[in-house]
Design an enzyme around this catalytic site. Structure first.
Site, PDB file in Angstrom:
ATOM      1  CE  LYS A 184      -2.041   2.981   1.732  1.00 36.21           C
ATOM      2  NZ  LYS A 184      -1.694   4.316   1.228  1.00 36.21           N
ATOM      3  CD  GLU A 259      12.712   0.874   7.438  1.00 34.65           C
ATOM      4  OE1 GLU A 259      12.793  -0.193   6.867  1.00 34.65           O
ATOM      5  OE2 GLU A 259      13.129   1.942   6.971  1.00 34.65           O
ATOM      6  CB  CYS A 293      13.675   8.398   7.324  1.00 31.54           C
ATOM      7  SG  CYS A 293      14.584   7.178   6.381  1.00 31.54           S
ATOM      8  CD  GLU A 390      10.693  12.936  10.378  1.00 28.03           C
ATOM      9  OE1 GLU A 390       9.529  12.599  10.618  1.00 28.03           O
ATOM     10  OE2 GLU A 390      11.510  12.205   9.790  1.00 28.03           O
TER      11      GLU A 390
HETATM   12  P1  NAD Z   1       2.644   8.809   6.618  1.00 26.28           P
HETATM   13  O1  NAD Z   1       2.813   8.177   7.942  1.00 26.28           O
HETATM   14  O2  NAD Z   1       1.688   9.922   6.482  1.00 26.28           O
HETATM   15  O3  NAD Z   1       2.198   7.730   5.511  1.00 26.28           O
HETATM   16  C1  NAD Z   1       2.910   6.522   5.284  1.00 26.28           C
HETATM   17  C2  NAD Z   1       1.937   5.483   4.737  1.00 26.28           C
HETATM   18  O4  NAD Z   1       0.916   5.240   5.698  1.00 26.28           O
HETATM   19  C3  NAD Z   1       1.217   5.900   3.458  1.00 26.28           C
HETATM   20  O5  NAD Z   1       1.068   4.759   2.644  1.00 26.28           O
HETATM   21  C4  NAD Z   1      -0.128   6.390   3.951  1.00 26.28           C
HETATM   22  O6  NAD Z   1      -1.148   6.265   2.981  1.00 26.28           O
HETATM   23  C5  NAD Z   1      -0.369   5.432   5.117  1.00 26.28           C
HETATM   24  N1  NAD Z   1      -1.266   5.976   6.149  1.00 26.28           N
HETATM   25  C6  NAD Z   1      -1.424   7.262   6.522  1.00 26.28           C
HETATM   26  N2  NAD Z   1      -2.363   7.355   7.504  1.00 26.28           N
HETATM   27  C7  NAD Z   1      -2.797   6.103   7.739  1.00 26.28           C
HETATM   28  C8  NAD Z   1      -3.761   5.534   8.627  1.00 26.28           C
HETATM   29  N3  NAD Z   1      -4.472   6.276   9.463  1.00 26.28           N
HETATM   30  N4  NAD Z   1      -3.928   4.196   8.606  1.00 26.28           N
HETATM   31  C9  NAD Z   1      -3.232   3.406   7.765  1.00 26.28           C
HETATM   32  N5  NAD Z   1      -2.316   3.888   6.906  1.00 26.28           N
HETATM   33  C10 NAD Z   1      -2.086   5.213   6.900  1.00 26.28           C
HETATM   34  O7  NAD Z   1       4.114   9.227   6.175  1.00 26.28           O
HETATM   35  P2  NAD Z   1       4.514  10.120   4.953  1.00 26.28           P
HETATM   36  O8  NAD Z   1       4.095  11.533   5.263  1.00 26.28           O
HETATM   37  O9  NAD Z   1       4.023   9.464   3.699  1.00 26.28           O
HETATM   38  O10 NAD Z   1       6.115  10.006   4.955  1.00 26.28           O
HETATM   39  C11 NAD Z   1       6.945  10.814   5.728  1.00 26.28           C
HETATM   40  C12 NAD Z   1       7.392  10.090   6.987  1.00 26.28           C
HETATM   41  O11 NAD Z   1       7.987   8.829   6.644  1.00 26.28           O
HETATM   42  C13 NAD Z   1       8.468  10.831   7.746  1.00 26.28           C
HETATM   43  O12 NAD Z   1       8.190  10.813   9.123  1.00 26.28           O
HETATM   44  C14 NAD Z   1       9.735  10.038   7.458  1.00 26.28           C
HETATM   45  O13 NAD Z   1      10.753  10.168   8.409  1.00 26.28           O
HETATM   46  C15 NAD Z   1       9.190   8.653   7.377  1.00 26.28           C
HETATM   47  N6  NAD Z   1      10.097   7.750   6.645  1.00 26.28           N
HETATM   48  C16 NAD Z   1      10.799   6.819   7.353  1.00 26.28           C
HETATM   49  C17 NAD Z   1      11.694   5.985   6.701  1.00 26.28           C
HETATM   50  C18 NAD Z   1      12.508   4.973   7.468  1.00 26.28           C
HETATM   51  O14 NAD Z   1      13.046   4.090   6.837  1.00 26.28           O
HETATM   52  N7  NAD Z   1      12.618   5.055   8.778  1.00 26.28           N
HETATM   53  C19 NAD Z   1      11.864   6.069   5.326  1.00 26.28           C
HETATM   54  C20 NAD Z   1      11.130   7.023   4.624  1.00 26.28           C
HETATM   55  C21 NAD Z   1      10.233   7.871   5.303  1.00 26.28           C
END
Ligand code: NAD
Length: 501
Positions: A184, A259, A293, A390
């Site tokens: 997803k 992650e 990240c 962040e």
């Molecule tokens: P996000 O948490 O908003 O979304 C990530 C995923 O979760 C997406 O597929 C989104 O559709 C889904 N999602 C969002 N709300 C949800 C819910 N209520 N229920 C189920 N699924 C849901 O993150 P983002 O804004 O897309 O990405 C940025 C974040 O990702 C930053 O905090 C960044 O640090 C982190 N990140 C971490 C890593 C790592 O490896 N640690 C790598 C890349 C990004």
């Protein structure tokens, strides 16, 4: 946009976005989702959120495909995984272009990431027939052996900042361990993940082994966690969403790998090679417009060189060319979306209110449309919101420290623990600092290099579990311990064992 439609037609046989389920595109019927061009804020594409009924179709397809996949000789699975890498390489040009369009990374960076993903599949291809069990020298008359078995179907959820990279990072090891996948991706960047689904099948994997669901997290994402026949959830995204997902999964006793985000400390001692440390500090934060990240978003600099070093970083930051991601002379593009842009602007305003000094960068850029943020260098202290939360944009906060103990204390004064680095020419100090900073990845005189062969993941609120290296293969396996009695006169006991003494 015509190029986008042609590319999608070539690979997905559709010019609109749906979910890749059992080898074909299924259009959604939910709310309209818009993909906005971050350069000029125009709508690139509209598509409908996935229908919750899709979960049942995927379950059936994934279960059938997983059984077929697991029944294949491990060597055959390895060959198919390697072929996925080859298919990605063949389509690198098209994938790189779409990834650049969706994530707003400069074209060259996006293309480079595509090839890294090919390597991920090639790397795990080699593991497919080496994931064997062990014999444990137990102190009884038994032969005890341990088997690693596929779990079944894994749900993987990925963010928008590195859509294709995180998809490969998640999918390749899950397949190597014999599982099926429901991927997803972020609703903002689903296209290259859909293309990956098609390429996996083109490489010879069973239909339905990898299904890609295009839609919102709070709708179809939650439905999948609550209803799909899954054995694990692997989530890459923000800490807030991660906690939400782990709570929903816990209700079904489904384990997670999380992650999450970071606020990594990049520590520069006065005795370092300062030219290299400056270039490292730039790469640490400004690559991908800071939407990484592992960004080195806290720059800890020893007091004696603070002003001079921070001025050199600020000068270099001002020379970064911020521009259209598809133009050859852009070093960084706009940030991905309106919500992220507003968040960064809000954090900058909070920084100003709390007394952070702007050493370089002005935002918003008045004369420009789109989600552009100038590379920004702030000077402040570790208690400020901009040093604790962040930002996920091209903004670094420089913070002075006195000595080694102070640097370590500041580095660890954070809710996060994803990554960190130290720059010094003192070898013993470098290892002392690496030893004491609480982070899952740590660099000495370097920054940002990661590889699929090395474990990656966070301490503290940066998550748990690992998603690369050998460690992740264990995450994707059920572990079975088998006891075989070998004695002709076995002892039977009401206790747990028959060990003497
Ligand atoms: P996000 O948490 O908003 O979304 C990530 C995923 O979760 C997406 O597929 C989104 O559709 C889904 N999602 C969002 N709300 C949800 C819910 N209520 N229920 C189920 N699924 C849901 O993150 P983002 O804004 O897309 O990405 C940025 C974040 O990702 C930053 O905090 C960044 O640090 C982190 N990140 C971490 C890593 C790592 O490896 N640690 C790598 C890349 C990004």
């Amino acid at each position: 946009m015509e190029k986008l439609f042609t590319t999608m037609l070539d690979l997905l046989h559709t010019d609109t976005i749906g979910s890749w389920v059992n080898g074909q595109i299924e259009l959604g019927s939910g709310e309209l989702i818009e993909l906005i061009n971050a350069d000029d804020e125009t709508v690139m594409l509209r598509y409908q959120d996935a229908d919750p009924a899709i979960a049942a179709t995927i379950d059936e397809a994934a279960q059938r495909a997983q059984q077929e996949w697991w029944a294949m000789p491990a060597k055959t699975r390895g060959r198919i995984l390697y072929q996925i890498g080859t298919e990605i390489r063949k389509e690198a040009e098209a994938l790189g272009w779409v990834e650049s369009l969706s994530t707003n990374k400069p074209l060259n960076n996006a293309k480079a990431e595509i090839l890294i993903v090919a390597e991920m599949f090639e790397y795990y291809a080699g593991w497919a027939d080496k994931l064997h069990g062990e014999v444990i020298p137990v102190p009884t008359t038994h032969l005890n052996y341990v088997k690693y078995e596929a779990m079944g179907t894994i749900l993987q959820m990925t963010p928008w900042n590195a859509a294709f990279f995180t998809a490969g990072w998640q999918v390749a090891p899950a397949l190597a361990a014999g599982n099926a996948v429901i991927l997803k991706p972020s609703e903002l960047t689903p296209i290259t993940s859909l293309m990956l689904g098609a390429l996996i099948e083109r490489a010879g994997a069973p239909k339905g082994l990898v299904n890609v669901v295009a839609g919102y997290g709070h709708t179809i994402g939650q439905t999948l966690i609550a209803k799909a026949n899954i054995r694990k959830v692997c989530f890459v995204g923000s800490p807030k969403t991660g906690a939400h997902i782990a709570t929903a999964a816990a209700k079904r006793c489904i384990p997670c790998v999380l992650e999450l985000g970071g606020k990594s400390a990049n520590i520069v001692f006065a005795d370092a090679n300062l030219d290299q440390a400056m270039k490292g500090a730039m790469a640490a934060i400004f690559g991908g417009s800071g939407q990484s990240c592992v960004s080195g978003s806290r720059l800890l600099v020893q007091e004696s060189i603070f002003e001079k070093f921070v001025a050199s970083v600020a000068k270099a930051a001002q020379q970064i060319r911020v521009g259209h991601p598809q133009h050859a002379d852009s070093d960084i593009g706009p940030v991905n979306n309106r919500k992220q842009y507003d968040h960064i602007c809000n954090m900058l305003a909070i920084g100003e209110q709390e007394g952070a000094k702007v050493v370089a960068g002005t935002t918003p850029i008045p004369e420009r449309d789109g989600f552009y943020i100038n590379p920004t260098v702030l000077a402040g202290n570790n208690q400020m919101t901009v040093a604790q939360e962040e930002i996920f944009g091209p903004v670094v906060v420089a913070i002075p420290f006195k000595d080694e103990a102070d640097a370590i204390a500041l580095a660890n004064d954070s809710q996060f623990g994803l990554a960190g680095a130290v720059w010094t020419n003192d070898v013993a100090r470098a290892h002392r600092v690496a030893d004491q900073v609480k982070a899952g990845t740590f660099w000495i005189n370097s920054y940002k290099t990661i590889h699929v062969s090395s474990p990656f993941g966070g301490y503290r609120n940066s998550g748990y579990g690992r998603s690369s290296g050998l460690e992740v293969l264990r995450e994707y396996c059920e572990v079975k311990s088998v006891w075989v009695e070998t004695s002709a006169q076995p002892a039977f006991s009401f206790n747990y064992g028959t060990v003497e003494g």
